[in-house]
Each structure stands twice: as C-alpha cells, then as structure tokens.
Design a protein around this motif. Structure first.
Motif, short mmCIF file in Angstrom:
data_model
loop_
_atom_site.label_atom_id
_atom_site.label_comp_id
_atom_site.label_asym_id
_atom_site.label_seq_id
_atom_site.Cartn_x
_atom_site.Cartn_y
_atom_site.Cartn_z
N THR A 127 0.84 -1.21 0.00
CA THR A 127 0.00 0.00 0.00
C THR A 127 0.87 1.25 0.00
O THR A 127 0.59 2.21 -0.74
CB THR A 127 -0.95 0.00 1.22
OG1 THR A 127 -1.79 -1.15 1.14
CG2 THR A 127 -1.81 1.25 1.25
N GLU A 160 1.10 4.09 -3.05
CA GLU A 160 0.93 5.53 -2.88
C GLU A 160 2.04 6.30 -3.59
O GLU A 160 1.79 7.30 -4.25
CB GLU A 160 0.90 5.89 -1.39
CG GLU A 160 -0.35 5.42 -0.68
CD GLU A 160 -0.28 5.60 0.82
OE1 GLU A 160 0.66 6.25 1.33
OE2 GLU A 160 -1.19 5.07 1.51
N GLU A 161 3.26 5.82 -3.45
CA GLU A 161 4.39 6.49 -4.09
C GLU A 161 4.32 6.35 -5.60
O GLU A 161 4.63 7.30 -6.34
CB GLU A 161 5.71 5.92 -3.56
CG GLU A 161 6.92 6.71 -3.97
CD GLU A 161 6.93 8.15 -3.47
OE1 GLU A 161 7.51 9.01 -4.18
OE2 GLU A 161 6.39 8.44 -2.39
N LYS A 166 1.64 6.09 -7.40
CA LYS A 166 0.58 7.00 -7.85
C LYS A 166 1.09 8.43 -7.92
O LYS A 166 0.81 9.15 -8.88
CB LYS A 166 -0.64 6.90 -6.93
CG LYS A 166 -1.42 5.62 -7.12
CD LYS A 166 -2.57 5.52 -6.14
CE LYS A 166 -3.29 4.20 -6.29
NZ LYS A 166 -4.37 4.04 -5.31
N LYS A 167 1.85 8.86 -6.91
CA LYS A 167 2.43 10.21 -6.91
C LYS A 167 3.32 10.42 -8.13
O LYS A 167 3.35 11.50 -8.71
CB LYS A 167 3.26 10.45 -5.65
CG LYS A 167 2.46 10.67 -4.41
CD LYS A 167 3.40 10.90 -3.23
CE LYS A 167 2.67 10.84 -1.92
NZ LYS A 167 3.60 10.94 -0.77
#
Length: 82
Positions: free
Chosen positions: A11, A15-16, A18-19
């Motif tokens: 997870t 997140e990284e 997606k950034k």
C-alpha cells in the motif's frame, strides 16, 4: 516484479507509484480477479507488478519479468523461494 510479505508495505509503495504516475498491477489476497493483473503485466500494459508473497505463491508464470525484487525477504528461505 516486486514481492512483499506485507500488504501494508505494498500500500505504501502504491501511494508512491501513484504520486510518480507509474503504472502498476497488484495481486494480494484481496484480489478477486487474478487474471486481469497478470494479463496487464504479461501484455506490457504495466511495467511493474506488486505481489504479496502469500497471494503470489505458486502457479504464476510471469515470463515478461526481467527483474524480481524481494522487498522484505522472509526469514524462511523455503517460502521465499516460491
């Protein structure tokens, strides 16, 4: 391929990604449709496949992979070798 024994780590990695707008596929124990992420990776639609060690287990044939990363190796080599 990026393997982790912890879905919470996947997870954080998600997140990284997606950034940074990096496409990926994901396979965990929560994944109901295993075929779609495998097809996306094998077909070159995504360059990275995040897989939990337990969900990946055996039975996956991912010939499109040129690199395999064990993000947090298990203490048990037999499980890790799967």
């Amino acid at each position: 391929l990026l393997f982790s024994q912890f879905t919470s780590m996947l997870t954080l990695i998600e997140e990284e990604l997606k950034k940074r707008k990096i496409a990926y596929a994901l396979l965990t124990g929560q994944t109901r449709d295993r075929r779609t992420p495998v097809k996306e990776f094998q077909g070159g639609k995504v360059p990275l496949f995040l897989i939990s060690l337990k969900a990946g287990g055996t039975g996956l044939n991912l010939t499109a992979a040129d690199t395999v990363i064990h993000f947090d190796p298990w203490w048990n080599p037999a499980v890790e070798n799967q």
